[in-house]
Scaffold this active site. Structure first.
Site, short mmCIF file in Angstrom:
data_model
loop_
_atom_site.label_atom_id
_atom_site.label_comp_id
_atom_site.label_asym_id
_atom_site.label_seq_id
_atom_site.Cartn_x
_atom_site.Cartn_y
_atom_site.Cartn_z
N LYS A 78 -48.06 -38.26 23.69
CA LYS A 78 -46.79 -37.62 23.32
C LYS A 78 -45.65 -38.27 24.10
CE LYS A 78 -44.78 -32.94 22.88
NZ LYS A 78 -44.97 -31.49 23.15
N SER A 158 -43.88 -28.30 19.12
CA SER A 158 -43.19 -29.56 19.30
C SER A 158 -44.11 -30.79 19.24
CB SER A 158 -42.48 -29.56 20.65
OG SER A 158 -43.39 -29.61 21.72
N SER A 182 -46.64 -25.16 21.52
CA SER A 182 -46.40 -26.52 21.02
C SER A 182 -47.65 -27.38 20.85
CB SER A 182 -45.43 -27.26 21.94
OG SER A 182 -44.12 -26.83 21.69
#
Lengths: 495, 95
Positions: A78, A158, A182
């Site tokens: 990420k 997210s 998330s």
């Protein structure tokens, strides 16, 4: 025949050890899958050179016979994780061009374990969002579609790029982070597994901070066994994070016995929300029946302060964010606004932050600033922290009563269309996290497992919440649920 | 609690985010809506409850107060938008 990029981590590990495949081959398969998946916008910075170097090193290590489980496994990282020499922007324009001189502890541990980084993954800006629509890179897209409808759906957020990449077999696993859901919400939206461990399990060092008392990293993988393997490599004590737990890391994979006989599963009545879709109700009831069939005892429980978790979260998280994001001042790294004649340092801060932060981030920073400002600190921030203590107490009470794990839906709906929430007020978007934020507020481990499809053929997931530091037992419950549900659906390739 | 335009202006300034005058009414409306959502917290009886300070009950680790790093000026400045002669450069702050 399964393509190499479609393998699970466990299957790839076993084949690597038997010499049936090389890390170089796995890595090439993933790199070409990534190159063919531009439409998903999951990988936003590709690192093929790093990947090939690490794959070659991993193959040496495997040959030498001293390779840990993640050795040679291609993964995505990420964008929130700082990776040395590789853009790490938290999907924000304010960090445009930022190349860290250091590596986050979690990504370093993956490097040390021999994992192969393929690139950086899309996400909501500063991890603030539930649909990956606040990213400076544009939307990540869900590989799943509603039947034959070609409307683009959100992969959730997210960690939307991580979810999309794993679901579309662009990598074998990915790192995510979870501040209010998330990891778990995008996992549920894309039919994959995601675990947020206990607060303190994974070091936060080198991960761009959003809300420090809530943020935790975790793996997003194709199944529960892979989550156990990858989590083991990611967590552990780190002296550089003062909230990192100095506890031994157990063998999470060894905990997957498939035996949960006699365990007590709590079904919290407060999670039965008004207007909850029938399909979610049924998914939850089915999951409950599966655990019962596996020999667990089902217990109705009450977590009375559940209703207040979202408002408490939306005080605490923005408050911490406003403080953490104060560092983006245009001085030490990232974007600096062009200044006009006579502009001083205050104008430099104000223009830089107005240009660099997107709308949602600005709104949350300002909300946080407001609730921390003189005269409102007690009314909002302190009250929210007290409510947070009560939410945590709710969980402590049921665990003290002997509950081993809690089963809830992961999300209130399946994945929605990109742009569909554009006109909705922010609160409607925040409701995505209604089942997941409690877990962050209480610092507990939570895992999302895909267990069914909705009428339109989209994946739906359930969440299991465990006792602190008992991720192994939690994953074992998830493993039982996974086997009973037999979720094998895959998105049809359109990209 | 509703946020008026002058409060919105003040909050934006405290947060060091430039907001155009014409955007302030919309901002005030958005902030008010989020705060209205938080008003629910007033329903909760928090009498005698200590505000949570630590998620997990653990004593923060202490470390020796010694220098463990240094001589990395180049790395520290490598991402600066404006670095000169070994320093971060900013607009003049002293009149």
């Amino acid at each position: 025949m399964t393509k190499l990029n479609e393998l699970t981590i466990a299957a790839a590990r076993d084949m690597l050890r038997k010499g049936e495949v090389t890390s170089a081959e796995l890595t090439e398969a993933c790199l070409s899958a990534i190159d063919g998946a531009g439409a998903l916008n999951a990988f936003v910075h590709k690192t093929p050179e790093i990947a090939r170097d690490r794959a070659a090193a991993a193959d040496q290590r495997i040959k030498a016979g001293e390779a840990p489980a993640m050795c040679g496994i291609p993964v995505g990282i990420k964008d929130l994780f700082c990776t040395r020499g590789v853009p790490s922007q938290a999907a924000s324009n304010i960090l445009k061009g930022f190349k860290p001189e250091y590596e986050s502890t979690v990504s370093q541990q993956l490097v040390d374990a021999g994992a192969v980084m393929l690139g950086k993954l899309n996400m909501d800006e500063f991890a603030m969002g539930s649909s990956n629509e606040t990213s400076c890179y544009g939307n990540a897209v869900n590989p799943w579609r509603r039947g034959n409808d070609d409307a683009a759906l959100t992969p959730g957020g997210s960690s939307g790029g991580s979810a999309s990449a794993v679901a579309a077999d662009l990598c074998l696993g990915a790192t995510g982070t979870d501040t209010g859901g998330s990891i778990r919400q995008p996992a549920a939206f894309t039919g994959i597994t995601g675990i947020k461990p206990t607060y303190g399990r994974c070091s936060r060092w080198g991960i761009v901070a959003f809300a420090s008392s809530l943020d935790q990293a975790g793996p997003m993988t194709k199944d529960v066994r892979d989550a156990a393997i990858m989590l083991g490599a990611m967590c552990g004590h780190d002296p550089k994070d003062s909230t990192s737990a100095d506890l031994p890391v157990p063998d999470f994979e060894a905990a997957l016995t498939g035996d949960i006989r006699g365990k007590k599963i709590g079904i919290p009545r407060e999670y039965r929300m008004d207007g909850m879709p029938d399909e979610i109700e049924k998914l939850w009831a089915d999951g409950t029946a599966m655990l019962k069939d596996a020999g667990a005892e089902i217990v109705d429980i009450s977590l009375p302060h559940t209703k207040y978790a979202l408002p408490a979260y939306y005080v605490v998280a923005p408050a911490e964010a406003s403080s953490n994001l104060a560092r983006y001042d245009g001085v030490r790294y990232g974007h600096r606004a062009k200044l006009g004649q006579g502009d001083g340092i205050t104008e430099m801060y104000e223009k830089t932050r107005a240009e660099g932060f997107g709308h949602e981030v600005q709104r949350r920073v300002m909300i946080g600033t407001y609730v921390l400002s003189a005269g409102f600190y007690d009314a909002y921030y302190n009250r929210a922290r007290k409510v947070r203590a009560l939410i945590k107490r709710d969980f402590e009470t049921v665990f003290a009563d002997g509950i081993d794990a809690i089963l809830t839906p992961a999300t209130p709906s399946a994945a929605f269309g990109l742009g569909e929430m554009a006109e909705a007020d922010p609160i409607a978007m925040y409701l995505n996290d209604v089942f997941t934020v409690t877990v962050n507020l209480a610092g507990l481990p939570g895992v999302a497992v895909p267990t069914g499809l909705d009428r339109q053929g989209l994946p739906l997931g359930l969440q299991l919440i465990g006792r602190p530091w008992e991720e192994g037992a939690l994953l074992n419950h998830a493993y039982v649920l996974e086997r009973a549900a037999g979720f094998v659906a895959r998105p049809a390739k359109w990209w | 609690m509703s946020i008026d335009i002058s409060t919105a202006r003040k909050v934006a300034h405290l947060a060091r985010i430039a907001v155009k005058e014409e955007d302030l009414p919309a901002l005030a409306g958005e902030l008010s809506a989020v705060l209205a959502f938080m008003e629910q917290l007033n329903e909760v009886d928090v009498e005698g409850v200590e505000p949570m300070t630590s998620v997990t009950p653990m004593r923060l680790k202490r470390r020796k107060d010694v220098v463990t790093d240094g001589n990395i000026q180049k790395q520290i400045l490598s991402n600066a938008p404006d670095a000169r002669e070994g320093f971060f450069a900013v607009p003049k702050v002293v009149e």
